[in-house]
Motif scaffolding. Structure first.
Motif, short mmCIF file in Angstrom:
data_model
loop_
_atom_site.label_atom_id
_atom_site.label_comp_id
_atom_site.label_asym_id
_atom_site.label_seq_id
_atom_site.Cartn_x
_atom_site.Cartn_y
_atom_site.Cartn_z
N VAL A 163 0.85 -1.18 0.00
CA VAL A 163 0.00 0.00 0.00
C VAL A 163 0.89 1.23 0.00
N SER A 164 0.63 2.15 -0.94
CA SER A 164 1.35 3.41 -1.01
C SER A 164 0.38 4.54 -0.66
N ILE A 165 0.74 5.33 0.33
CA ILE A 165 -0.09 6.46 0.76
C ILE A 165 0.72 7.71 0.48
N HIS A 242 4.93 3.78 2.39
CA HIS A 242 4.77 2.50 1.70
C HIS A 242 4.81 1.41 2.76
N VAL A 243 3.78 0.62 2.82
CA VAL A 243 3.69 -0.39 3.86
C VAL A 243 3.06 -1.66 3.28
N ARG A 244 3.52 -2.81 3.75
CA ARG A 244 2.92 -4.08 3.35
C ARG A 244 1.97 -4.52 4.44
N ARG A 286 -10.78 9.53 6.40
CA ARG A 286 -11.45 8.74 5.36
C ARG A 286 -10.53 8.50 4.18
N TRP A 287 -9.75 9.51 3.82
CA TRP A 287 -8.79 9.32 2.73
C TRP A 287 -7.69 8.35 3.15
N PHE A 288 -7.06 8.58 4.30
CA PHE A 288 -5.93 7.79 4.73
C PHE A 288 -6.30 6.31 4.85
N LEU A 289 -7.38 6.02 5.56
CA LEU A 289 -7.80 4.63 5.72
C LEU A 289 -8.42 4.08 4.44
N GLY A 290 -9.05 4.98 3.67
CA GLY A 290 -9.63 4.54 2.41
C GLY A 290 -8.60 4.05 1.41
N GLU A 291 -7.35 4.55 1.52
CA GLU A 291 -6.29 4.07 0.64
C GLU A 291 -6.02 2.58 0.85
N LEU A 293 -8.29 0.37 1.73
CA LEU A 293 -9.41 -0.35 1.12
C LEU A 293 -9.28 -0.36 -0.40
N THR A 294 -8.98 0.80 -0.98
CA THR A 294 -8.89 0.91 -2.44
C THR A 294 -7.78 0.00 -2.99
N GLN A 295 -6.60 0.06 -2.38
CA GLN A 295 -5.47 -0.69 -2.92
C GLN A 295 -5.55 -2.17 -2.59
N ALA A 296 -6.19 -2.52 -1.47
CA ALA A 296 -6.40 -3.94 -1.18
C ALA A 296 -7.34 -4.57 -2.20
N ALA A 297 -8.23 -3.74 -2.78
CA ALA A 297 -9.15 -4.22 -3.79
C ALA A 297 -8.58 -4.12 -5.20
N GLY A 298 -7.30 -3.70 -5.33
CA GLY A 298 -6.66 -3.65 -6.64
C GLY A 298 -6.62 -2.28 -7.27
N GLY A 299 -7.11 -1.23 -6.56
CA GLY A 299 -7.10 0.11 -7.11
C GLY A 299 -5.75 0.78 -7.00
N ARG A 300 -5.63 1.94 -7.66
CA ARG A 300 -4.39 2.69 -7.64
C ARG A 300 -4.44 3.76 -6.55
N PRO A 301 -3.28 4.17 -6.03
CA PRO A 301 -3.26 5.19 -4.97
C PRO A 301 -3.70 6.56 -5.49
N THR A 302 -4.29 7.34 -4.60
CA THR A 302 -4.68 8.72 -4.89
C THR A 302 -3.94 9.64 -3.94
N ARG A 303 -3.17 10.55 -4.49
CA ARG A 303 -2.41 11.47 -3.66
C ARG A 303 -3.36 12.38 -2.89
N TRP A 304 -2.93 12.82 -1.71
CA TRP A 304 -3.79 13.61 -0.82
C TRP A 304 -4.34 14.86 -1.50
N SER A 305 -3.54 15.58 -2.25
CA SER A 305 -4.03 16.81 -2.88
C SER A 305 -5.18 16.53 -3.82
N ALA A 306 -5.10 15.41 -4.57
CA ALA A 306 -6.19 15.04 -5.47
C ALA A 306 -7.41 14.57 -4.68
N ALA A 307 -7.17 13.88 -3.57
CA ALA A 307 -8.28 13.40 -2.76
C ALA A 307 -9.08 14.56 -2.17
N GLN A 308 -8.41 15.66 -1.80
CA GLN A 308 -9.10 16.83 -1.26
C GLN A 308 -10.07 17.40 -2.27
N MET A 309 -9.65 17.46 -3.55
CA MET A 309 -10.51 18.03 -4.57
C MET A 309 -11.66 17.09 -4.92
#
Length: 314
Positions: A163-165, A242-244, A286-291, A293-309
């Motif tokens: 997981v990359s945050i 970055h954490v496993r 919600r963003w931090f922990l949501g990363e 969930l998203t990446q465990a399901a196969g999604g790509r990381p979303t940087r914080w600045s983009a998540a705010q918008m």
């Protein structure tokens, strides 16, 4: 409304006990629990005296818990556990105020529950004042901690995910750490002191422990130690992490997100003497922990600045 009175920093000197007694009287009136005034004042007199004589500055007093079971906490910077109580008879206020050094017998006699919580930076001695003094030996205290010690890491097994945050704002992350520790401690003390009245507290406490072992151990004690501590990068504003993690930890994260919303609702309904999260912490958590969930399901990381918008996704 939920108790918003800030913690009181006690000055050293002869007026500290009087200041603490005045503070706790006002706090009890604020939540309409004047039936607890006598026991609250007796307990505060003993705990503040002990902290000033045997503890380490700074010494503070605050109130947490619920309106039904308000909990008064005296915190100091010493990690030495308090003395266990000895049998004590309470005759009048003069006797109570002259019992410094006789342990926590007074607190045991004026409490529905009491104890001490020790962590890496000090201890909090707490009690939930009773409506009348127990003329016997009082209730038995519970000492917990040190909760500041790093939890034992989980066995990751073979089913893990990287997981990359990205772009973590460290000021908000520090706030999240503080919020996490406060909530973990709150539900743990509720489960210890009033398990029958708050059956959900025990399961929430176990959930906190599981989340910390699975997720926050590697972050809190590993990568972030340099960038939020006292190292050369301590003044950085953001960091990429970055954490496993175990893939199964996604279930824990989802339950934790639901729990945070539930606790906020309890605060708004005046069922806890704490304030709900500010909007910026809700968005960040919600963003931090949501990363995860998203990446465990196969999604790509979303940087914080983009998540705010983009706004909250969960």
């Amino acid at each position: 409304m939920p108790l918003s009175r800030p913690a009181l920093l006690l000055r050293t000197g002869s007026r500290a006990v009087q200041d603490a007694r005045a503070w706790v009287r006002a706090a009890c009136r604020e939540i309409d629990r004047t039936d607890l005034l006598e026991c609250a004042e007796f307990g505060v007199s003993e705990l503040v005296s002990n902290a000033l004589f045997h503890g380490t500055a700074p010494v503070t007093i605050r109130m947490r818990g619920t309106v039904d079971h308000p909990r008064i906490e005296i915190r100091d910077a010493s990690t030495e556990p308090p003395l266990l109580p000895v049998p004590l008879a309470l005759d009048d206020e003069d006797e109570v105020l002259l019992t410094v050094g006789r342990g926590l017998s007074i607190v045991a006699s004026v409490s529905d529950a009491w104890g001490a919580d020790i962590d890496a930076s000090g201890k909090t001695v707490w009690f939930t004042p009773a409506s009348e003094i127990d003329e016997g030996d009082g209730v038995e205290g519970v000492i917990t901690g040190p909760s500041g010690a790093p939890p034992k890491p989980e066995r990751l097994g073979s089913e893990t995910v990287e997981v990359s945050i990205l772009g973590v704002p460290l000021a908000l992350y520090r706030g999240f750490q503080h919020h996490f520790r406060e909530l973990r401690r709150e539900v743990r003390l509720l489960s210890l002191a009033h398990a029958d009245d708050y059956p959900l507290a025990a399961s929430l406490s176990a959930l906190f422990g599981s989340l910390e072992r699975q997720l926050l151990d590697g972050l809190g004690h590993g990568q972030l130690s340099g960038v939020i501590g006292s190292g050369p990068d301590h003044d950085r504003e953001t960091a990429d992490l970055h954490v496993r993690m175990p893939r199964s930890a996604a279930d824990t994260v989802r339950r934790f997100l639901d729990m945070l919303d539930l606790i906020d609702e309890f605060c708004r309904q005046e069922r806890l003497l704490v304030l709900a999260r500010p909007p910026e912490q809700v968005t960040f958590q919600r963003w931090f922990l949501g990363e995860y969930l998203t990446q465990a399901a196969g999604g790509r990381p979303t940087r914080w600045s983009a998540a705010q918008m983009a706004g909250p996704r969960f």
